[in-house]
Enzyme design. Structure first.
Site, PDB file in Angstrom:
ATOM      1  N   GLU A   9     -19.232  -3.626 -57.892  1.00 47.54           N
ATOM      2  CA  GLU A   9     -18.389  -2.547 -57.795  1.00 47.54           C
ATOM      3  C   GLU A   9     -19.095  -1.666 -56.578  1.00 47.54           C
ATOM      4  OE1 GLU A   9     -18.921   1.160 -60.080  1.00 47.54           O
ATOM      5  OE2 GLU A   9     -16.567   1.115 -60.335  1.00 47.54           O
ATOM      6  N   CYS A  54     -12.536   4.932 -60.045  1.00 45.12           N
ATOM      7  CA  CYS A  54     -12.825   3.728 -60.627  1.00 45.12           C
ATOM      8  C   CYS A  54     -11.600   2.539 -60.746  1.00 45.12           C
ATOM      9  CB  CYS A  54     -12.953   4.179 -62.366  1.00 45.12           C
ATOM     10  SG  CYS A  54     -11.688   4.859 -63.090  1.00 45.12           S
ATOM     11  N   GLU A 101     -16.041   5.132 -70.530  1.00 45.36           N
ATOM     12  CA  GLU A 101     -15.112   4.803 -69.215  1.00 45.36           C
ATOM     13  C   GLU A 101     -15.721   4.348 -68.277  1.00 45.36           C
ATOM     14  OE1 GLU A 101     -11.076   7.370 -70.916  1.00 45.36           O
ATOM     15  OE2 GLU A 101     -12.044   8.094 -69.021  1.00 45.36           O
TER      16      GLU A 101
HETATM   17  P1  NAD Z   1     -23.064   7.943 -63.096  1.00 47.84           P
HETATM   18  O1  NAD Z   1     -23.057   6.854 -64.230  1.00 47.84           O
HETATM   19  O2  NAD Z   1     -24.217   7.977 -61.934  1.00 47.84           O
HETATM   20  O3  NAD Z   1     -23.168   9.518 -63.583  1.00 47.84           O
HETATM   21  C1  NAD Z   1     -22.060   9.933 -64.459  1.00 47.84           C
HETATM   22  C2  NAD Z   1     -22.691  10.932 -65.136  1.00 47.84           C
HETATM   23  O4  NAD Z   1     -23.711  10.670 -65.995  1.00 47.84           O
HETATM   24  C3  NAD Z   1     -23.368  12.089 -64.259  1.00 47.84           C
HETATM   25  O5  NAD Z   1     -22.951  13.355 -64.795  1.00 47.84           O
HETATM   26  C4  NAD Z   1     -24.766  11.915 -64.423  1.00 47.84           C
HETATM   27  O6  NAD Z   1     -25.706  12.922 -64.142  1.00 47.84           O
HETATM   28  C5  NAD Z   1     -24.930  11.416 -65.879  1.00 47.84           C
HETATM   29  N1  NAD Z   1     -25.994  10.609 -66.284  1.00 47.84           N
HETATM   30  C6  NAD Z   1     -26.739   9.780 -65.526  1.00 47.84           C
HETATM   31  N2  NAD Z   1     -27.761   9.290 -66.000  1.00 47.84           N
HETATM   32  C7  NAD Z   1     -27.951   9.704 -67.321  1.00 47.84           C
HETATM   33  C8  NAD Z   1     -28.620   9.306 -68.487  1.00 47.84           C
HETATM   34  N3  NAD Z   1     -29.310   8.602 -68.510  1.00 47.84           N
HETATM   35  N4  NAD Z   1     -28.302  10.259 -69.531  1.00 47.84           N
HETATM   36  C9  NAD Z   1     -27.143  11.084 -69.765  1.00 47.84           C
HETATM   37  N5  NAD Z   1     -26.410  11.357 -68.584  1.00 47.84           N
HETATM   38  C10 NAD Z   1     -26.760  10.574 -67.429  1.00 47.84           C
HETATM   39  O7  NAD Z   1     -21.979   7.862 -62.196  1.00 47.84           O
HETATM   40  P2  NAD Z   1     -21.144   8.581 -60.836  1.00 47.84           P
HETATM   41  O8  NAD Z   1     -21.750   7.974 -59.662  1.00 47.84           O
HETATM   42  O9  NAD Z   1     -21.358  10.086 -61.190  1.00 47.84           O
HETATM   43  O10 NAD Z   1     -19.721   7.995 -60.970  1.00 47.84           O
HETATM   44  C11 NAD Z   1     -19.361   6.823 -60.291  1.00 47.84           C
HETATM   45  C12 NAD Z   1     -19.026   5.797 -61.300  1.00 47.84           C
HETATM   46  O11 NAD Z   1     -18.218   6.176 -62.505  1.00 47.84           O
HETATM   47  C13 NAD Z   1     -18.507   4.425 -61.111  1.00 47.84           C
HETATM   48  O12 NAD Z   1     -19.117   3.450 -61.523  1.00 47.84           O
HETATM   49  C14 NAD Z   1     -16.888   4.586 -61.247  1.00 47.84           C
HETATM   50  O13 NAD Z   1     -16.554   3.391 -61.609  1.00 47.84           O
HETATM   51  C15 NAD Z   1     -17.134   5.086 -62.575  1.00 47.84           C
HETATM   52  N6  NAD Z   1     -16.064   5.939 -63.079  1.00 47.84           N
HETATM   53  C16 NAD Z   1     -15.264   5.253 -64.339  1.00 47.84           C
HETATM   54  C17 NAD Z   1     -14.139   5.770 -64.654  1.00 47.84           C
HETATM   55  C18 NAD Z   1     -13.142   5.085 -65.700  1.00 47.84           C
HETATM   56  O14 NAD Z   1     -12.268   5.868 -66.194  1.00 47.84           O
HETATM   57  N7  NAD Z   1     -13.462   3.795 -66.088  1.00 47.84           N
HETATM   58  C19 NAD Z   1     -13.691   6.898 -63.987  1.00 47.84           C
HETATM   59  C20 NAD Z   1     -14.343   7.501 -62.933  1.00 47.84           C
HETATM   60  C21 NAD Z   1     -15.675   6.960 -62.579  1.00 47.84           C
HETATM   61  O1  6OD Z   2      -6.068   9.048 -65.074  1.00 45.88           O
HETATM   62  C1  6OD Z   2      -6.744   9.155 -66.032  1.00 45.88           C
HETATM   63  O2  6OD Z   2      -6.715   9.332 -67.400  1.00 45.88           O
HETATM   64  C2  6OD Z   2      -8.328   8.540 -65.673  1.00 45.88           C
HETATM   65  N1  6OD Z   2      -9.196   8.592 -66.938  1.00 45.88           N
HETATM   66  C3  6OD Z   2      -8.610   8.032 -64.628  1.00 45.88           C
HETATM   67  C4  6OD Z   2      -9.819   7.583 -64.068  1.00 45.88           C
HETATM   68  C5  6OD Z   2     -10.036   7.481 -62.788  1.00 45.88           C
HETATM   69  C6  6OD Z   2     -11.021   6.903 -62.223  1.00 45.88           C
HETATM   70  O3  6OD Z   2     -11.824   7.186 -61.563  1.00 45.88           O
END
Ligand code: NAD
Ligand code: 6OD
Length: 488
Positions: free
Chosen positions: A392, A290, A256
């Site tokens: 983003e 997100c 996700e």
């Molecule tokens: P990130 O990708 O920097 O980190 C996410 C997690 O991955 C953290 O726990 C981090 O320590 C870990 N990580 C980083 N590099 C890694 C690697 N090489 N191997 C294994 N683990 C690793 O994301 P963030 O900055 O914590 O969160 C923001 C991002 O998350 C935004 O892009 C947002 O859109 C996305 N997001 C998506 C959803 C969704 O449901 N689609 C929900 C929430 C956040």
């Molecule tokens: O509502 C949810 O189940 C979900 N995965 C939300 C994600 C939000 C992103 O920041």
């Protein structure tokens, strides 16, 4: 220097911290260090994976689906009883308003455990009666078994909500998990370990390893030969890196990822509803969801009206202490993230944007100026070719762009490599359905935003992810199917 530790959890116990391996937990409202986090090394990650494997091979594997569902319900009840501890932990890590942590994050954690108690225990399995050429029959039926040891890697924006969204179905389906929370928001994953143990989860079925990505706990975990699958929420760039790490061992992934979500406002929209909805969808959680809207396409005849009303709503947001009842908006998560968001404020200015409101860093006083505060911001005068409209940003900022026709709005909204969410604002329901279905996204809302039914599929297309979770889609990811064919 604080003497408070946030610990790893392995084999049903909190691990004594190692003074030589720690990083600070920082309050984003004022930049103060409030705890030290024990960074798991490769050896501790290995112990966590082994503990998970031992749980899978032990009594946990003999729990019935009904017993697992009862456990999830007890966990939901216990989170409710300890809700204020979870709220305090989430607020300390994120700086978000207390009322928001209570209403959204902790309430959804409870809802996640209750929903997946029902969903996982009622999951059905396909069966077919096959007619054979000689007149005989064969019965084909499939049985589900847990995927195995699941690596759960989650981000910092909705830490407990997103963690429990994965842990509840994973445990409900009988898996053992090793969780790697974000380095920015370690607290609630460890608190959840306490609650799961109190509720009777066998040792090793839930483990927590703290640390970073590359060269740290996240990387050690996804490369570990003992994991059977990875469920990940985070950025598209990290998703790509994890996919590479996992590829050599052919393990299933559920991703996700990021979004660059559009709202489409038609001239027949109910503008009171629309402005309230847009205000939430652009600025909720300081734009760090997100699903947040970062592109607002508005039909030209109502553009000025929508712009001025949305600006007024943005200027009505109140930045401040999490516990103040008047606070609507917290800080960004970290100094590094604020630098990134500010670089887009700069890029918008360089691209010739008109700043309708915000655009900088506020001065709040009252001890808050050491925190990662930023002004809610709206721009016009940009096009889909400009970087702030393509990338983003993940902050409290959106661009307003006019359109003339429905087809043009659809084309502009779909002109992105992401494909997570969209919101259509119109009183013409035929148009609402039509446009929502034409959005190349995983989640398409009409006259609402972030309204969730946990039985429905959730996920993204393109750069926004791989696979769907939610309801039976989670069950599909967290189980393996074995087809049994019996000639009768
Ligand atoms: P990130 O990708 O920097 O980190 C996410 C997690 O991955 C953290 O726990 C981090 O320590 C870990 N990580 C980083 N590099 C890694 C690697 N090489 N191997 C294994 N683990 C690793 O994301 P963030 O900055 O914590 O969160 C923001 C991002 O998350 C935004 O892009 C947002 O859109 C996305 N997001 C998506 C959803 C969704 O449901 N689609 C929900 C929430 C956040
Ligand atoms: O509502 C949810 O189940 C979900 N995965 C939300 C994600 C939000 C992103 O920041």
């Amino acid at each position: 220097m604080t003497d408070r530790w946030i610990r790893n959890a392995v084999a049903g116990r909190l691990v004594d911290p190692d003074e030589r391996r720690s990083f600070p937990a920082i309050d984003p409202t004022d930049g103060r260090v409030f705890a030290r986090v024990h960074e798991a090394d490769a050896d501790l990650v290995d112990r966590a994976v082994s503990a998970a494997r031992a749980a899978l091979d032990g009594p946990w594997s003999r729990w019935s689906a009904a017993a697992r569902a009862d456990l999830l319900r007890r966990v939901a009840d216990r989170i409710e009883q300890r809700a204020e501890e979870f709220v305090a932990a989430e607020v300390a890590d994120t700086g978000k308003p207390v009322a928001e942590a209570r209403r959204l994050d902790v309430a959804r954690a409870v809802a996640n455990f209750r929903a997946f108690a029902d969903i996982a225990s009622r999951a059905d399995q396909p069966s077919f009666l096959t007619e054979l050429p000689d007149g005989g029959q064969a019965l084909n039926y499939a049985v589900r078994s847990p995927l195995g040891v699941v690596a759960v890697i989650v981000p910092w924006n909705l830490p407990l909500l997103l963690l429990t969204w994965k842990v509840a179905p994973a445990l409900g389906c009988g898996n053992a998990v090793v969780v790697k929370p974000s380095e920015e928001t370690p607290s609630t994953a460890t608190l959840l370990a306490e609650v799961l143990t109190e509720c009777g989860l066998p040792a090793g079925a839930y483990n927590v390893v703290h640390g970073f990505g590359p060269g740290s706990a996240g990387d050690f975990l996804v490369r570990h030969p003992g994991i059977d699958g990875v469920t990940f929420t985070g950025s598209s760039a990290t998703g790509t890196a994890i996919m590479r790490s996992v590829a050599s061992r052919v393990r299933p992934v559920s991703f996700e990822l990021g979004g660059k979500n559009a709202a489409l406002v038609f001239d027949d929209a109910d503008l009171d509803l629309t402005i309230a909805g847009l205000t939430r969808s652009v600025f909720a959680n300081t734009g760090q969801v997100c699903l947040c809207t970062e592109r607002v396409y508005v039909q030209r005849s109502v553009f000025d009206d929508v712009a001025s009303r949305l600006v007024a709503a943005a200027q009505g947001l109140r930045l401040g202490r999490p516990e103040a009842a008047t606070t609507t908006t917290g800080p960004l998560i970290s100094a590094g993230h604020r630098d990134k968001v500010l670089s887009y404020y700069q890029a918008a200015a360089e691209a010739g944007a008109t700043v309708l409101t915000g655009g900088g860093v506020p001065t709040l006083g009252a001890g808050l100026d050491g925190g990662w505060w930023i002004e809610p911001t709206l721009w016009s005068g940009l096009t889909n070719a400009d970087r702030p409209v393509r990338d983003e940003i993940f902050g409290p900022a959106a661009v307003l762009i006019p359109f003339d026709t429905e087809d043009e709005a659809v084309t502009l909204a779909n002109d992105t490599e992401y494909g997570l969410a969209a919101a259509v604002w119109t009183t013409n329901l035929a148009r609402g359905h039509r446009v929502a279905q034409r959005m190349r996204v995983g989640v398409s809302w009409v006259n609402t935003w972030f309204l969730r039914d946990l039985r429905s599929p959730f996920g993204g297309r393109g750069l926004s992810g791989i696979g769907r979770e939610g309801g039976e889609f989670s069950v599909d990811f967290y189980t393996e199917l074995t087809n049994v064919c019996v000639q009768i």
